[in-house]
Write a protein that holds these residues in place. Structure first.
Motif, PDB file in Angstrom:
ATOM      1  N   VAL A 137       0.840  -1.198   0.000  1.00  0.00           N
ATOM      2  CA  VAL A 137       0.000   0.000   0.000  1.00  0.00           C
ATOM      3  C   VAL A 137       0.872   1.244   0.000  1.00  0.00           C
ATOM      4  CG1 VAL A 137      -1.592   1.349   1.423  1.00  0.00           C
ATOM      5  CG2 VAL A 137      -2.033  -1.058   1.018  1.00  0.00           C
ATOM      6  N   TRP A 138       1.886   1.267   0.824  1.00  0.00           N
ATOM      7  CA  TRP A 138       2.788   2.419   0.861  1.00  0.00           C
ATOM      8  C   TRP A 138       3.586   2.544  -0.436  1.00  0.00           C
ATOM      9  CZ3 TRP A 138       4.817   1.546   6.503  1.00  0.00           C
ATOM     10  CH2 TRP A 138       3.878   2.056   7.391  1.00  0.00           C
ATOM     11  N   GLY A 139       3.917   1.404  -1.058  1.00  0.00           N
ATOM     12  CA  GLY A 139       4.629   1.448  -2.328  1.00  0.00           C
ATOM     13  C   GLY A 139       3.777   1.974  -3.472  1.00  0.00           C
ATOM     14  N   CYS A 140       2.465   1.802  -3.369  1.00  0.00           N
ATOM     15  CA  CYS A 140       1.540   2.274  -4.415  1.00  0.00           C
ATOM     16  C   CYS A 140       1.003   3.669  -4.135  1.00  0.00           C
ATOM     17  CB  CYS A 140       0.368   1.305  -4.536  1.00  0.00           C
ATOM     18  SG  CYS A 140       0.819  -0.329  -5.081  1.00  0.00           S
ATOM     19  N   PHE A 198       9.643   8.035  -0.301  1.00  0.00           N
ATOM     20  CA  PHE A 198       9.072   7.129   0.691  1.00  0.00           C
ATOM     21  C   PHE A 198       8.387   5.941   0.007  1.00  0.00           C
ATOM     22  CE2 PHE A 198       5.382   5.771   3.191  1.00  0.00           C
ATOM     23  CZ  PHE A 198       6.014   5.370   4.356  1.00  0.00           C
ATOM     24  N   SER A 199       7.622   6.206  -1.030  1.00  0.00           N
ATOM     25  CA  SER A 199       6.911   5.157  -1.735  1.00  0.00           C
ATOM     26  C   SER A 199       7.872   4.146  -2.356  1.00  0.00           C
ATOM     27  CB  SER A 199       6.021   5.791  -2.798  1.00  0.00           C
ATOM     28  OG  SER A 199       5.187   4.842  -3.383  1.00  0.00           O
ATOM     29  N   VAL A 200       8.905   4.636  -3.014  1.00  0.00           N
ATOM     30  CA  VAL A 200       9.895   3.738  -3.619  1.00  0.00           C
ATOM     31  C   VAL A 200      10.667   2.991  -2.533  1.00  0.00           C
ATOM     32  CG1 VAL A 200      12.010   3.678  -4.995  1.00  0.00           C
ATOM     33  CG2 VAL A 200      10.098   5.057  -5.745  1.00  0.00           C
ATOM     34  N   GLY A 201      10.953   3.678  -1.433  1.00  0.00           N
ATOM     35  CA  GLY A 201      11.663   3.021  -0.329  1.00  0.00           C
ATOM     36  C   GLY A 201      10.870   1.876   0.278  1.00  0.00           C
ATOM     37  N   MET A 202       9.569   2.048   0.397  1.00  0.00           N
ATOM     38  CA  MET A 202       8.734   0.966   0.933  1.00  0.00           C
ATOM     39  C   MET A 202       8.643  -0.194  -0.047  1.00  0.00           C
ATOM     40  SD  MET A 202       7.974   1.735   3.957  1.00  0.00           S
ATOM     41  CE  MET A 202       9.523   2.588   4.126  1.00  0.00           C
ATOM     42  N   ALA A 203       8.623   0.104  -1.338  1.00  0.00           N
ATOM     43  CA  ALA A 203       8.625  -0.967  -2.335  1.00  0.00           C
ATOM     44  C   ALA A 203       9.942  -1.742  -2.285  1.00  0.00           C
ATOM     45  CB  ALA A 203       8.392  -0.391  -3.724  1.00  0.00           C
TER      46      ALA A 203
END
Length: 159
Positions: free
Chosen positions: A20-23, A90-95
């Protein structure tokens, strides 16, 4: 050293949250979300049917496949530095964090598969170079008495 038992629900919850955080900022295409969320749906099936080997194997296989697709998505769709805001970072880091956790999750899922009674066998067709005669049963020697009378003895003539 024995690793602690990890609940399947915890693995799914962590990967769901990281996906969810990655998207979150539309950094990746919809195929990233579809691929990861569909595999997590199979994981929910593995929770519901606790004794199913098929569910856990499909979840493990799907998680292994999403490792490859996540590598492709992150490498192809990583934004350039001038378009990399804090939210996108942040999004890429979570992915990336989700991608790094997936091999550990796969190992834990494999252990769950073994606990459910699964056995990994890799068979390419040829198992031995020589012949294994431990289960050989000769058909020309009969241990049991014959079912029919012996035809070599002459039958008694009626009087």
């Amino acid at each position: 050293m024995e690793l602690p038992a990890v609940n399947l629900k915890a693995i799914i919850l962590v990967h769901w949250l990281l996906t969810v955080w990655g998207c979150m900022n539309y950094v990746f295409p919809a195929s990233y979300a579809w691929g990861n969320f569909s595999v997590l749906a199979v994981g929910i099936w593995a929770i519901v049917q606790r004794d199913s080997l098929d569910a856990i194997v499909m979840f493990l296989t799907g998680l292994l496949l999403t490792v490859l697709t996540d590598i492709v998505h992150i490498s192809v769709f990583y934004p350039p530095n001038k378009h990399l805001t804090d939210a996108r970072r942040f999004s890429v880091g979570m992915a990336i964090f989700s991608l790094l956790l997936k091999p550990a999750s796969c190992y834990l899922l494999y252990r769950m598969y073994r606990e459910r009674g699964g056995e990994y066998t890799f068979n390419i067709g040829v198992t031995h170079a020589g012949r294994d005669r431990s289960t050989y049963e000769p058909i020309d020697q009969q241990d049991a008495p014959p079912q029919w009378p012996n035809s070599s003895k002459t039958a008694q003539q009626p009087y």
